[in-house]
Design an enzyme around this catalytic site. Sequence first.
Site, short mmCIF file in Angstrom:
data_model
loop_
_atom_site.label_atom_id
_atom_site.label_comp_id
_atom_site.label_asym_id
_atom_site.label_seq_id
_atom_site.Cartn_x
_atom_site.Cartn_y
_atom_site.Cartn_z
N PHE A 1 0.81 -1.23 0.00
CA PHE A 1 0.00 0.00 0.00
C PHE A 1 0.84 1.27 0.00
CE2 PHE A 1 -2.46 -3.36 2.19
CZ PHE A 1 -3.42 -3.56 1.20
N GLU B 1 7.44 1.22 -0.51
CA GLU B 1 8.04 1.85 -1.69
C GLU B 1 9.46 2.30 -1.37
OE1 GLU B 1 5.64 4.66 -3.92
OE2 GLU B 1 7.39 5.46 -4.96
N ALA C 1 2.24 4.11 -8.05
CA ALA C 1 1.53 5.03 -8.93
C ALA C 1 0.50 4.29 -9.80
CB ALA C 1 2.51 5.82 -9.80
N ARG D 1 1.45 15.67 -5.87
CA ARG D 1 0.27 14.93 -6.31
C ARG D 1 -0.99 15.44 -5.62
NH1 ARG D 1 -1.30 10.31 -9.36
NH2 ARG D 1 0.84 9.89 -10.03
N THR E 1 4.72 11.04 -11.47
CA THR E 1 4.94 12.42 -11.84
C THR E 1 6.44 12.70 -12.02
OG1 THR E 1 4.92 13.09 -9.53
CG2 THR E 1 2.84 13.22 -10.74
N GLU F 1 -4.91 2.47 -7.19
CA GLU F 1 -5.16 3.51 -6.19
C GLU F 1 -6.51 4.21 -6.31
OE1 GLU F 1 -1.33 5.15 -7.53
OE2 GLU F 1 -1.06 5.75 -5.44
N1 MTE Z 1 -3.75 -4.15 -3.46
C1 MTE Z 1 -3.33 -5.05 -2.55
N2 MTE Z 1 -4.04 -6.19 -2.37
N3 MTE Z 1 -2.22 -4.82 -1.79
C2 MTE Z 1 -1.47 -3.67 -1.92
O1 MTE Z 1 -0.48 -3.49 -1.23
N4 MTE Z 1 -1.25 -1.50 -3.07
C3 MTE Z 1 -1.95 -0.43 -3.79
C4 MTE Z 1 -2.71 -0.99 -4.99
N5 MTE Z 1 -3.49 -2.12 -4.59
C5 MTE Z 1 -1.92 -2.69 -2.87
C6 MTE Z 1 -3.07 -3.00 -3.65
C7 MTE Z 1 -1.05 0.62 -4.28
S1 MTE Z 1 -0.56 1.81 -3.20
C8 MTE Z 1 -0.63 0.67 -5.58
S2 MTE Z 1 0.33 1.95 -6.14
C9 MTE Z 1 -0.99 -0.37 -6.55
O2 MTE Z 1 -1.77 -1.41 -5.97
C10 MTE Z 1 0.29 -0.97 -7.13
O3 MTE Z 1 0.05 -2.01 -8.00
P1 MTE Z 1 -0.38 -1.81 -9.53
O4 MTE Z 1 0.35 -0.64 -10.05
O5 MTE Z 1 0.04 -3.08 -10.14
O6 MTE Z 1 -1.86 -1.61 -9.51
N1 HPA Z 2 3.24 7.79 -7.22
C1 HPA Z 2 3.75 6.82 -6.45
N2 HPA Z 2 5.02 6.70 -6.18
C2 HPA Z 2 5.84 7.62 -6.67
C3 HPA Z 2 5.38 8.66 -7.47
C4 HPA Z 2 4.01 8.75 -7.77
O1 HPA Z 2 3.52 9.66 -8.47
N3 HPA Z 2 6.43 9.40 -7.81
C5 HPA Z 2 7.49 8.83 -7.22
N4 HPA Z 2 7.15 7.74 -6.54
MO1 MOS Z 3 1.25 3.18 -4.32
S1 MOS Z 3 1.06 4.65 -2.86
O1 MOS Z 3 1.83 4.38 -5.46
O2 MOS Z 3 2.61 2.41 -3.73
#
Ligand code: MTE
Ligand code: HPA
Ligand code: MOS
Length: 800
Positions: free
Chosen positions: A264, A268, A548, A346, A479, A750
């Site tokens: 979540f 990162e 992102a 953002r 971004t 997200e």
């Molecule tokens: N879904 C689950 N089950 N667990 C996670 O940790 N992270 C969220 C979202 N959904 C998350 C989740 C976040 S913060 C992001 S940025 C995106 O998943 C990242 O994965 P994606 O870019 O493949 O959607």
């Molecule tokens: N989203 C999530 N993670 C990031 C970003 C963003 O826009 N930029 C740098 N790390």
């Molecule tokens: Mo999701 S907050 O961009 O890891």
Amino acid sequence: MPEINESNTVTNNAPAATSATTTTTTTTTATTPAGSAGQAIAHESAAKHVSGEAVYVDDMMAPTGTLHAYVGLSTVAHAVVSSMSLAAVKNAEGVVDVITRDDIPGIVDIGSVFPGDPLMVGIGDTVEFHGQVLFALAATSYAAARRAARLAKIEYTALPAHLTIEEGLAAESFVRPAHYQSRGNAQEGLRTADQRLQGELQIGGQEQMYLEGQASLCVPEEDGGMLVYSSTQNPTEGQKLVAEVLKVDLHKVTVDTRRMGGAFGGKETHANQWACLAAILARRTRRAVKLRLARGDDMRATGKRHHFLSRYDVGFDNEGQIQALDLMLAGGCGMSPDLSDAIVDRAMFHSDNAYYLPQVAIAGHRVKTNTVSNTAFRGFGGPQGMVAIEDVIDAIARSTGRDPLDVRKSNLYSAEGGRDVTHYGQTIEQHVLPMLMERLEETSDYRARRESIRTFNASNSVLKKGIALTPVKFGISFTVQHLNQAGALLHVYTDGSVQLNHGGTEMGQGLYTKVAQVVAQELQIDISNIRCTATRTDKVPNTSPTAASSGSDINGMAALDAARTLRQRLIAFACEHFSVAEDAVVFSPNQVSVGEQAFTFAEFVNLAYRQRISLSATGFYRTPKIHYDRETASGRPFYYFANGAAVSEVVVDTLTGEYRVERVDICHDVGNSLNPAIDIGQIEGGFIQGMGWLTSEELAWDTSGRLTTVGPATYKIPAIGDTPPIFNVELLPDSPNAEATIFRSKAVGEPPLMLAISVWSALRDAISSMADYRVHPKLDTPATPERVLMACESLRSRSS
Ligand code: MTE
Ligand code: HPA
Ligand code: MOS
């Protein structure tokens, strides 16, 4: 979306009308392989998640002699460390090694973008928050390591600490300079506006509460190498920082991430520290070292969602259309920059949410406080910016006496009247929301329910109901431009089975499933033939964090590129080998035909192998069209926008502040879904997580800066019983992405979190009914029952 090859079988060549009625055809071939793109198949690990067979870092079969590491944390918020007595730690049973700042072979500061995050704080250094790492140790068991970590004697020389955004703002204490975005002359617009309102809102932070806490296992290899198993969204950054603290080249370090038990955003950048500490201990002891934080320490020592303070001054016409806005957003960043520059940016990019702001000035401050450095959390500042503007919209509705939904609709970006350019200069090209909201208004029966709620409220003095329909428009892309790239690696073996690897990490969101679906589609093979292996820096290098929401967009495209390369190579081989033209080579589900001859996929690739054709390919992708100039605060930072809207209905007990969410209807735009089952799961989960942020999840610190909400007993995330009893989720049909994304899908990770703003808005709608909908109740978030009760009381005293 799936291609249909019509050249192989009698069935497929039959006219549609006949094949629909004829069941006697002998050869039938599926038109798409099982599990290809667009199908609602289960997450690749779904069964393993529920049976407990899925392997996380702490479950891995660790090498013999693996040591367990733990950390000693500071117990003050701001102070100089005057002495550290670690003798008792060193002499404790089972302890093998203890390290402090002076034992770090390479760099001390592991700040990911900007400096400011010391791996450990040493004697003479300044502690900047309660819970900062002072030393680390390795012992023969986890229990021994944790016991020993408590035996240190640390002396501090206290310094004054800023704990709140207001204190930081007053002291002009910032982790980064402010950024400003504007259009027109907001002050002039405010002066000439028909009506004008000012307000202020406190927006709370949020703990990621991943089920699996931060964990790393480091295994030393020959020649000074280090193999790091880490629960991280960013294996490449982990690799770089481990190499830099060990003072070795990046090629000596490999990071392996099979899956995370949730991240979540909390992994990162905030997974790096634990990998680095374990790596130093592993290097020194020449044994494998595992570091897993206990929940309380995980909550103390790692960053959360930024809390924000927003202040606005808005001008609008008598219909509620915004004429000018002056908005101040101050993000509480904690003690270091980390990702805060991008996060507050953002928030600023999303402080329009879905609305056209003709004249506007937005200031974004990055406030420094002596608390843990806040970091990424689903939405990455976007949710806070949106909450700020949705508060403004509700205030306008109460002031003009219009239904908030009508105010929202009349402020939407639209293709007409030149109302389609954001305050940072990006033109909205695909106007999904006007139609999507109209649809949801009907399917949720909003108008009729609004009327029955008015009737209910008129005849009930204690219980009050509220309803709100709020939109979400969320920009997709990092971004930070250079992060928008991805790589993939594809191997086909001679039995026709395929190994896939890409730079994205699996955290439960279903990325591995979706990317495998893309490959199944392109190679026309059942997904059971494809295995996505653990993300590893030695397979696909120089990757971006999985963040992102861009994971499937960019890694899906990279995998498609690799699969296309392979397919083209195989076609070229077949043309030469069989002396046929390209169009004679046809990939259909699990089969390749060359003219009259048909092969299974396995037979075909085996044939290619025997003719010495490489069955391995890499793929790469970079997102086109995106740029942002921070000097002029304008550009096209987002490749496209994901959209959605939600209607929430709540009932509030105005004598206790308790409330329930009774019904939620969502319509969300995922373009052409790569996997509707997974997308709906992301929408439901994101919504509930957002609801927790805005309602029950409250972080608390005592006056010394110590976090007091350090576990599920004191920090309340939604439980299954908090799921709305009526919870309708629809994917917006027939809405392909206007941009050429992977099979015209849209990112989903997200954006759904912000649909939960409708719950908070509905709560204020219910409270506002106590004053005939003419007073906008101030309701900071999280809107806990206590805050809801205070808001009710303030309206009660006003009307009596
Ligand atoms: N879904 C689950 N089950 N667990 C996670 O940790 N992270 C969220 C979202 N959904 C998350 C989740 C976040 S913060 C992001 S940025 C995106 O998943 C990242 O994965 P994606 O870019 O493949 O959607
Ligand atoms: N989203 C999530 N993670 C990031 C970003 C963003 O826009 N930029 C740098 N790390
Ligand atoms: Mo999701 S907050 O961009 O890891």
